[in-house]
Design a protein around this motif. Structure first.
Motif, PDB file in Angstrom:
ATOM      1  N   LEU A  58       0.811  -1.220   0.000  1.00 36.79           N
ATOM      2  CA  LEU A  58       0.000   0.000   0.000  1.00 36.79           C
ATOM      3  C   LEU A  58       0.841   1.265   0.000  1.00 36.79           C
ATOM      4  O   LEU A  58       0.356   2.341  -0.305  1.00 36.79           O
ATOM      5  N   GLN A  59       2.110   1.126   0.352  1.00 32.26           N
ATOM      6  CA  GLN A  59       3.021   2.269   0.333  1.00 32.26           C
ATOM      7  C   GLN A  59       4.342   1.831  -0.295  1.00 32.26           C
ATOM      8  O   GLN A  59       4.706   0.662  -0.229  1.00 32.26           O
ATOM      9  N   THR A  60       5.019   2.787  -0.900  1.00 33.03           N
ATOM     10  CA  THR A  60       6.270   2.473  -1.574  1.00 33.03           C
ATOM     11  C   THR A  60       7.307   3.553  -1.292  1.00 33.03           C
ATOM     12  O   THR A  60       6.948   4.697  -1.029  1.00 33.03           O
ATOM     13  N   GLN A  61       8.574   3.164  -1.329  1.00 36.29           N
ATOM     14  CA  GLN A  61       9.677   4.104  -1.135  1.00 36.29           C
ATOM     15  C   GLN A  61       9.837   4.943  -2.397  1.00 36.29           C
ATOM     16  O   GLN A  61      10.018   4.386  -3.475  1.00 36.29           O
ATOM     17  N   GLN A  62       9.754   6.245  -2.270  1.00 37.52           N
ATOM     18  CA  GLN A  62      10.003   7.232  -3.320  1.00 37.52           C
ATOM     19  C   GLN A  62      10.316   6.657  -4.713  1.00 37.52           C
ATOM     20  O   GLN A  62      11.471   6.541  -5.108  1.00 37.52           O
ATOM     21  N   ASP A  66      12.490  13.449  -6.495  1.00 35.37           N
ATOM     22  CA  ASP A  66      11.838  14.658  -5.980  1.00 35.37           C
ATOM     23  C   ASP A  66      10.444  14.411  -5.401  1.00 35.37           C
ATOM     24  O   ASP A  66       9.802  15.329  -4.907  1.00 35.37           O
ATOM     25  N   ALA A  67       9.959  13.173  -5.447  1.00 36.25           N
ATOM     26  CA  ALA A  67       8.653  12.837  -4.875  1.00 36.25           C
ATOM     27  C   ALA A  67       8.794  12.688  -3.360  1.00 36.25           C
ATOM     28  O   ALA A  67       9.897  12.604  -2.837  1.00 36.25           O
ATOM     29  N   PRO A  68       7.657  12.625  -2.647  1.00 33.86           N
ATOM     30  CA  PRO A  68       7.741  12.361  -1.198  1.00 33.86           C
ATOM     31  C   PRO A  68       8.460  11.038  -0.937  1.00 33.86           C
ATOM     32  O   PRO A  68       8.423  10.123  -1.769  1.00 33.86           O
ATOM     33  N   GLU A  69       9.106  10.949   0.244  1.00 28.46           N
ATOM     34  CA  GLU A  69       9.889   9.760   0.594  1.00 28.46           C
ATOM     35  C   GLU A  69       9.055   8.491   0.597  1.00 28.46           C
ATOM     36  O   GLU A  69       9.500   7.438   0.154  1.00 28.46           O
ATOM     37  N   ILE A  70       7.850   8.556   1.124  1.00 28.48           N
ATOM     38  CA  ILE A  70       6.919   7.430   1.141  1.00 28.48           C
ATOM     39  C   ILE A  70       5.675   7.868   0.382  1.00 28.48           C
ATOM     40  O   ILE A  70       5.144   8.958   0.621  1.00 28.48           O
ATOM     41  N   MET A  71       5.230   7.025  -0.531  1.00 30.09           N
ATOM     42  CA  MET A  71       4.026   7.345  -1.302  1.00 30.09           C
ATOM     43  C   MET A  71       3.028   6.209  -1.193  1.00 30.09           C
ATOM     44  O   MET A  71       3.406   5.035  -1.245  1.00 30.09           O
ATOM     45  N   GLY A  72       1.762   6.563  -1.065  1.00 30.83           N
ATOM     46  CA  GLY A  72       0.701   5.574  -1.125  1.00 30.83           C
ATOM     47  C   GLY A  72       0.587   5.078  -2.561  1.00 30.83           C
ATOM     48  O   GLY A  72       0.793   5.835  -3.511  1.00 30.83           O
ATOM     49  N   VAL A  73       0.268   3.805  -2.720  1.00 31.45           N
ATOM     50  CA  VAL A  73       0.213   3.200  -4.044  1.00 31.45           C
ATOM     51  C   VAL A  73      -0.808   3.911  -4.949  1.00 31.45           C
ATOM     52  O   VAL A  73      -0.630   3.968  -6.170  1.00 31.45           O
ATOM     53  N   ARG A  77       1.633   4.953 -10.286  1.00 32.80           N
ATOM     54  CA  ARG A  77       1.144   4.053 -11.336  1.00 32.80           C
ATOM     55  C   ARG A  77       1.829   2.699 -11.198  1.00 32.80           C
ATOM     56  O   ARG A  77       1.949   1.941 -12.140  1.00 32.80           O
ATOM     57  N   SER A  78       2.263   2.389  -9.980  1.00 29.13           N
ATOM     58  CA  SER A  78       2.971   1.148  -9.689  1.00 29.13           C
ATOM     59  C   SER A  78       2.110  -0.072  -9.999  1.00 29.13           C
ATOM     60  O   SER A  78       0.910  -0.072  -9.751  1.00 29.13           O
ATOM     61  N   PRO A  79       2.743  -1.143 -10.497  1.00 32.01           N
ATOM     62  CA  PRO A  79       2.000  -2.385 -10.700  1.00 32.01           C
ATOM     63  C   PRO A  79       1.704  -3.106  -9.387  1.00 32.01           C
ATOM     64  O   PRO A  79       0.809  -3.940  -9.333  1.00 32.01           O
ATOM     65  N   ALA A  80       2.452  -2.796  -8.322  1.00 28.88           N
ATOM     66  CA  ALA A  80       2.210  -3.404  -7.015  1.00 28.88           C
ATOM     67  C   ALA A  80       1.067  -2.648  -6.347  1.00 28.88           C
ATOM     68  O   ALA A  80       1.219  -1.513  -5.908  1.00 28.88           O
ATOM     69  N   ARG A  81      -0.119  -3.271  -6.320  1.00 26.23           N
ATOM     70  CA  ARG A  81      -1.318  -2.626  -5.784  1.00 26.23           C
ATOM     71  C   ARG A  81      -2.356  -3.707  -5.501  1.00 26.23           C
ATOM     72  O   ARG A  81      -2.224  -4.826  -5.976  1.00 26.23           O
TER      73      ARG A  81
END
Length: 158
Positions: A58-62, A66-73, A77-81
């Motif tokens: 549900l969360q991924t490392q940047q 320049d994106a936030p350090e932790i992002m919600g999926v 556009r991550s395939p891990a979801r």
């Protein structure tokens, strides 16, 4: 927890001329009157990322510089979801209505990727005149056309 049944309507295929969608024979009648639309929205299954671990991500490392350090999926556009569903707006090059083949200019899906649905791209529903994006992604291309010439390697952290 509700479960839903999905049936692939075809597959993404790649050959020496590029990418195309090959519909399963029983779905070919669904192409009727698709001609005239320059683009389609293709909903496809990230089949190579369909596993228990990725579905719980549900969360991924940047993923982007320049994106936030932790992002919600759901901000990626991550395939891990939870449901590995992807969507690509693809330009239609040619439709073979007899064989159920839609030749497209580009789709970011691998050979034999299952296609779940196709919808015509219609500006009245799909185009946003002035979409807002976070500052960290404001330098990304403003269209799918421009994305083809953009160095995405400078954006991703993987």
């Amino acid at each position: 927890n509700m479960t839903y049944q999905l049936n692939a309507i075809g597959k993404v295929k790649n050959d020496e001329n590029g990418a195309f969608i090959q519909l399963n024979p029983e779905y070919i009648p669904g192409l009727q009157a698709l001609d005239g639309f320059s683009h389609i929205n293709v909903l496809w299954w990230f089949s190579e990322c369909d596993n228990e671990a990725d579905r719980h991500e549900l969360q991924t490392q940047q993923p982007y510089k320049d994106a936030p350090e932790i992002m919600g999926v759901f901000a990626t556009r991550s395939p891990a979801r939870p449901n590995p569903i992807a969507m690509t707006a693809s330009e239609v090059i040619h439709i073979d209505f007899a064989k159920g083949i839609i030749r497209v200019a580009f789709i970011d899906a691998n050979d034999n990727t299952p296609v779940l649905d196709i919808k015509p791209y219609t500006p009245s529903f799909d185009r946003v005149e002035a979409p807002g994006v976070p500052a960290w992604s404001s330098g990304w291309p403003k269209s799918t056309e421009a994305s083809g010439y953009f160095d995405w390697g400078q954006v991703f952290n993987f």
